[in-house]
Write a protein that holds these residues in place. Structure first.
Motif, PDB file in Angstrom:
ATOM      1  N   UNK A 139      51.999   7.903  36.350  1.00  0.00           N
ATOM      2  CA  UNK A 139      51.690   9.302  37.097  1.00  0.00           C
ATOM      3  C   UNK A 139      50.067   9.459  37.330  1.00  0.00           C
ATOM      4  N   UNK A 140      49.140   8.976  36.339  1.00  0.00           N
ATOM      5  CA  UNK A 140      47.887   8.910  36.488  1.00  0.00           C
ATOM      6  C   UNK A 140      47.484   7.865  37.657  1.00  0.00           C
ATOM      7  N   UNK A 141      48.066   6.787  37.752  1.00  0.00           N
ATOM      8  CA  UNK A 141      47.787   5.812  38.683  1.00  0.00           C
ATOM      9  C   UNK A 141      48.167   6.426  40.150  1.00  0.00           C
ATOM     10  N   UNK A 142      49.287   6.930  40.081  1.00  0.00           N
ATOM     11  CA  UNK A 142      49.520   7.388  41.620  1.00  0.00           C
ATOM     12  C   UNK A 142      48.571   8.673  41.749  1.00  0.00           C
ATOM     13  N   UNK A 143      48.325   9.243  40.927  1.00  0.00           N
ATOM     14  CA  UNK A 143      47.243  10.453  41.217  1.00  0.00           C
ATOM     15  C   UNK A 143      45.920   9.922  41.590  1.00  0.00           C
ATOM     16  N   UNK A 144      45.667   8.962  41.037  1.00  0.00           N
ATOM     17  CA  UNK A 144      44.271   8.172  41.092  1.00  0.00           C
ATOM     18  C   UNK A 144      44.262   7.743  42.616  1.00  0.00           C
ATOM     19  N   UNK A 145      45.370   6.727  42.926  1.00  0.00           N
ATOM     20  CA  UNK A 145      45.549   6.462  44.338  1.00  0.00           C
ATOM     21  C   UNK A 145      45.739   7.550  45.450  1.00  0.00           C
ATOM     22  N   UNK A 146      46.520   8.679  45.179  1.00  0.00           N
ATOM     23  CA  UNK A 146      46.367   9.521  46.312  1.00  0.00           C
ATOM     24  C   UNK A 146      44.762  10.108  46.441  1.00  0.00           C
ATOM     25  N   UNK A 147      43.971  10.363  45.405  1.00  0.00           N
ATOM     26  CA  UNK A 147      42.749  10.798  45.321  1.00  0.00           C
ATOM     27  C   UNK A 147      42.033   9.730  46.234  1.00  0.00           C
ATOM     28  N   UNK A 148      42.085   8.383  45.869  1.00  0.00           N
ATOM     29  CA  UNK A 148      41.335   7.591  46.675  1.00  0.00           C
ATOM     30  C   UNK A 148      41.906   7.526  48.186  1.00  0.00           C
ATOM     31  N   UNK A 149      42.976   7.667  48.450  1.00  0.00           N
ATOM     32  CA  UNK A 149      43.221   7.650  49.779  1.00  0.00           C
ATOM     33  C   UNK A 149      42.760   8.748  50.554  1.00  0.00           C
ATOM     34  N   UNK A 150      42.610  10.004  49.734  1.00  0.00           N
ATOM     35  CA  UNK A 150      41.934  11.204  50.637  1.00  0.00           C
ATOM     36  C   UNK A 150      40.613  10.926  50.617  1.00  0.00           C
ATOM     37  N   UNK A 151      40.036  10.414  49.704  1.00  0.00           N
ATOM     38  CA  UNK A 151      38.443  10.108  49.983  1.00  0.00           C
ATOM     39  C   UNK A 151      38.189   9.118  51.080  1.00  0.00           C
ATOM     40  N   UNK A 152      39.122   8.171  51.034  1.00  0.00           N
ATOM     41  CA  UNK A 152      38.935   7.015  52.210  1.00  0.00           C
ATOM     42  C   UNK A 152      39.298   7.577  53.579  1.00  0.00           C
ATOM     43  N   UNK A 153      40.062   8.614  53.509  1.00  0.00           N
ATOM     44  CA  UNK A 153      40.276   9.327  54.875  1.00  0.00           C
ATOM     45  C   UNK A 153      38.950  10.309  55.222  1.00  0.00           C
ATOM     46  N   UNK A 154      38.668  10.806  54.184  1.00  0.00           N
ATOM     47  CA  UNK A 154      37.550  11.774  54.528  1.00  0.00           C
ATOM     48  C   UNK A 154      36.302  11.006  55.028  1.00  0.00           C
ATOM     49  N   UNK A 155      36.069   9.782  54.173  1.00  0.00           N
ATOM     50  CA  UNK A 155      34.810   8.846  54.499  1.00  0.00           C
ATOM     51  C   UNK A 155      35.246   8.236  55.992  1.00  0.00           C
ATOM     52  N   UNK A 156      36.365   8.008  56.149  1.00  0.00           N
ATOM     53  CA  UNK A 156      36.583   7.208  57.532  1.00  0.00           C
ATOM     54  C   UNK A 156      36.281   8.146  58.580  1.00  0.00           C
ATOM     55  N   UNK A 157      36.540   9.438  58.428  1.00  0.00           N
ATOM     56  CA  UNK A 157      36.518  10.445  59.549  1.00  0.00           C
ATOM     57  C   UNK A 157      34.950  10.876  59.691  1.00  0.00           C
ATOM     58  N   UNK A 158      34.153  10.976  58.383  1.00  0.00           N
ATOM     59  CA  UNK A 158      32.995  10.965  58.653  1.00  0.00           C
ATOM     60  C   UNK A 158      32.092   9.857  59.316  1.00  0.00           C
ATOM     61  N   UNK A 159      32.550   8.770  59.021  1.00  0.00           N
ATOM     62  CA  UNK A 159      31.928   7.573  59.864  1.00  0.00           C
ATOM     63  C   UNK A 159      32.169   7.452  61.405  1.00  0.00           C
ATOM     64  N   UNK A 160      33.474   7.718  61.549  1.00  0.00           N
ATOM     65  CA  UNK A 160      33.786   7.731  63.081  1.00  0.00           C
ATOM     66  C   UNK A 160      33.002   8.897  63.682  1.00  0.00           C
TER      67      UNK A 160
END
Length: 129
Positions: free
Chosen positions: A54-75
């Motif tokens: 559960x903790x791994x899945x939650x961390x993975x979701x948070x990382x994916x959200x942050x990556x999407x946010x950073x990707x949007x900012x970079x674009x």
């Protein structure tokens, strides 16, 4: 003799110290349900593997959200930078850059080969030194 005394003949008065079999059955069922819930809660707390998943899945979701946010900012920033370059660069330079980009797109294989060779050269030098 009054009417209350006549209607209550033969039935014992309710006594909280002496519950009926139906009341005892209900109490046993409630206790079983509570005990089952307690056992499930304790089992969930003791299941370390499930907690880790559960903790791994939650961390993975948070990382994916942050990556999407950073990707949007970079674009967004890249678009702003490209617009700034277009606004400030002289027209002849833009024309030459456009021709170079077209030539690079037309000849991708040699360009990729040169890029790969440079990358290999950099990695070899880094490992030696």
């Amino acid at each position: 003799m009054n009417d209350d005394a006549r209607t209550g003949i033969g039935t014992p008065a309710p006594n909280p110290d002496n519950p009926t079999p139906a009341e005892l059955h209900d109490q046993v069922e409630r206790t079983r349900d509570e005990l089952g819930q307690t056992v499930e809660a304790l089992a969930a707390k003791a299941d370390i593997k499930a907690q880790a998943k559960e903790k791994t899945a939650a961390a993975k979701d948070r990382a994916a959200q942050k990556a999407a946010l950073v990707s949007d900012r970079i674009r967004e920033r890249a678009g702003q930078a490209a617009q700034l370059v277009k606004d400030r660069a002289p027209d002849p330079l833009l024309e030459k850059a456009g021709r170079a980009a077209t030539a690079a797109r037309a000849n991708r294989s040699p360009l990729l080969a040169v890029g790969a060779a440079v990358l290999v050269l950099i990695l070899v030098r880094r490992n030696r030194g």
